[in-house]
Design an enzyme around this catalytic site. Structure first.
Site, short mmCIF file in Angstrom:
data_model
loop_
_atom_site.label_atom_id
_atom_site.label_comp_id
_atom_site.label_asym_id
_atom_site.label_seq_id
_atom_site.Cartn_x
_atom_site.Cartn_y
_atom_site.Cartn_z
N LYS A 1 0.00 -5.12 10.57
CA LYS A 1 1.32 -4.63 10.95
C LYS A 1 2.07 -5.73 11.70
O LYS A 1 1.53 -6.36 12.61
CB LYS A 1 1.21 -3.38 11.81
CG LYS A 1 2.56 -2.74 12.15
CD LYS A 1 2.37 -1.38 12.80
CE LYS A 1 3.70 -0.76 13.18
NZ LYS A 1 4.61 -0.58 12.01
N LYS B 1 8.17 -11.49 -6.74
CA LYS B 1 7.14 -12.24 -7.46
C LYS B 1 7.00 -11.83 -8.92
O LYS B 1 6.40 -12.56 -9.72
CB LYS B 1 5.78 -12.08 -6.77
CG LYS B 1 5.63 -12.85 -5.48
CD LYS B 1 4.20 -12.76 -4.98
CE LYS B 1 4.01 -13.61 -3.73
NZ LYS B 1 2.60 -13.54 -3.23
N ALA C 1 13.37 6.20 8.43
CA ALA C 1 12.26 6.98 8.98
C ALA C 1 11.18 6.05 9.54
O ALA C 1 10.50 5.37 8.77
CB ALA C 1 11.66 7.89 7.91
N HIS D 1 -2.62 0.67 15.11
CA HIS D 1 -2.34 0.40 13.71
C HIS D 1 -3.26 -0.69 13.17
O HIS D 1 -3.92 -1.41 13.92
CB HIS D 1 -0.88 -0.02 13.52
CG HIS D 1 0.08 1.13 13.59
ND1 HIS D 1 0.51 1.66 14.78
CD2 HIS D 1 0.69 1.85 12.61
CE1 HIS D 1 1.35 2.65 14.55
NE2 HIS D 1 1.47 2.79 13.24
N ARG E 1 0.83 -1.21 0.00
CA ARG E 1 0.00 0.00 0.00
C ARG E 1 0.86 1.26 0.00
O ARG E 1 0.54 2.24 -0.67
CB ARG E 1 -0.95 -0.03 1.20
CG ARG E 1 -2.00 -1.13 1.09
CD ARG E 1 -2.79 -1.31 2.36
NE ARG E 1 -3.77 -2.38 2.23
CZ ARG E 1 -4.51 -2.83 3.23
NH1 ARG E 1 -4.37 -2.31 4.44
NH2 ARG E 1 -5.38 -3.80 3.05
N PHE F 1 6.80 8.59 7.98
CA PHE F 1 7.00 9.62 6.97
C PHE F 1 5.98 10.76 7.05
O PHE F 1 6.11 11.75 6.32
CB PHE F 1 6.92 9.01 5.57
CG PHE F 1 8.15 8.24 5.16
CD1 PHE F 1 9.35 8.88 4.95
CD2 PHE F 1 8.09 6.86 4.99
CE1 PHE F 1 10.48 8.18 4.57
CE2 PHE F 1 9.21 6.14 4.60
CZ PHE F 1 10.41 6.80 4.39
#
Length: 266
Positions: A159, A38, A125, A155, A14, A128
């Protein structure tokens, strides 16, 4: 602005998808290749839903770097793969912007030394989103006046790591302005293990994982008769792209490793 040639690792994720769109709409960014185990041998335009970009896809970074000239590697994969990619990038003298988390203090120390020795710009980071970075900086400021603090990070349920890199980085910044203190009752006990969350120098971190969430964090400060809450919410991955753009542009002028976006914004 001078053209910047970028390799994206993880274009189908994503974050990776948003980064590909960023490449398409930013005149001085040129997506020269992508890494996806892949779809090696295909092009970005061959992937469903992707813009019509002819950047070739390689199954591994080694082969890509042997065949493609690039200025920056943007890694948006997983912690395990990201660590391998940044290590290789530093070895090969390629600047990199790493958006994966999960680095240990020892790993960051070693990467910092390697980047300094090679004089290669590297940005790692944990987050972001510019708003999230400001949340961390504001929390660091508040810690000077509020010694009692807890962090709740929320989240999406896919995750992999907990607590989040953003939460860990927030606590690191708070610790710089806070005298270590154990919060709560001195004889406090957990009736269920983990009920009080992770404990870092008395700062408790609580991790929530649920479908419907993207990336959210609350830093709660308590004092006599008052509370201060600093919160940031990312409602989609587009919120991270301003920081990705800034990082790619900034890393071109670095000759060392920088950990955390707060170190490159004014």
């Amino acid at each position: 602005m001078k053209e910047i040639k970028v390799i994206i690792a993880g274009p189908r994720g994503r974050m990776g998808y948003e980064a590909v769109l960023l490449m398409e709409r930013t005149a001085h960014f040129n997506l020269v290749a992508a890494i996806d185990y892949k779809h090696g041998g295909e092009k970005i335009s061959d992937l469903p839903g992707m813009p019509a970009l002819d950047a070739p896809i390689y199954a591994d970074l080694h082969t890509c770097l042997d065949e493609v000239e690039a200025d920056v590697l943007l890694d948006l994969t997983t912690p395990e793969i990201g660590k391998k990619h940044v290590t290789l990038a530093v070895e090969r003298g390629l600047r990199s912007v790493i958006g994966t988390t999960g680095f240990t203090e020892e790993e960051l120390k070693q990467l910092t030394e390697n980047a300094k020795e090679k004089e290669v710009g590297t940005i790692i980071a944990p987050n972001f989103a510019i708003g999230a970075v400001l949340m961390m900086k504001f929390s660091q400021m508040a810690a000077k006046y509020f010694q009692d603090v807890e962090v709740i990070e929320l989240h999406h349920d896919q995750k992999l790591d907990a607590p989040s890199g953003t939460a860990v980085k927030t606590v690191e910044l708070i610790r710089q302005n806070r005298v270590p203190k154990e919060q709560g009752h001195p004889n406090e006990t957990e009736q269920l293990e983990g009920a009080r969350g992770a404990n870092v120098d008395g700062i408790h971190i609580h991790s929530v994982r649920l479908p419907g969430l993207i990336a959210h964090q609350e830093v709660m400060f308590g004092g006599d008769g008052q509370m201060l809450t600093v919160r940031h919410d990312s409602f989609n991955r587009a919120s991270f792209m301003s920081g990705v753009k800034l990082s790619i542009e900034t890393v071109m002028n670095l000759d060392h490793l920088v950990y955390g976006l707060e170190n490159i914004i004014d």
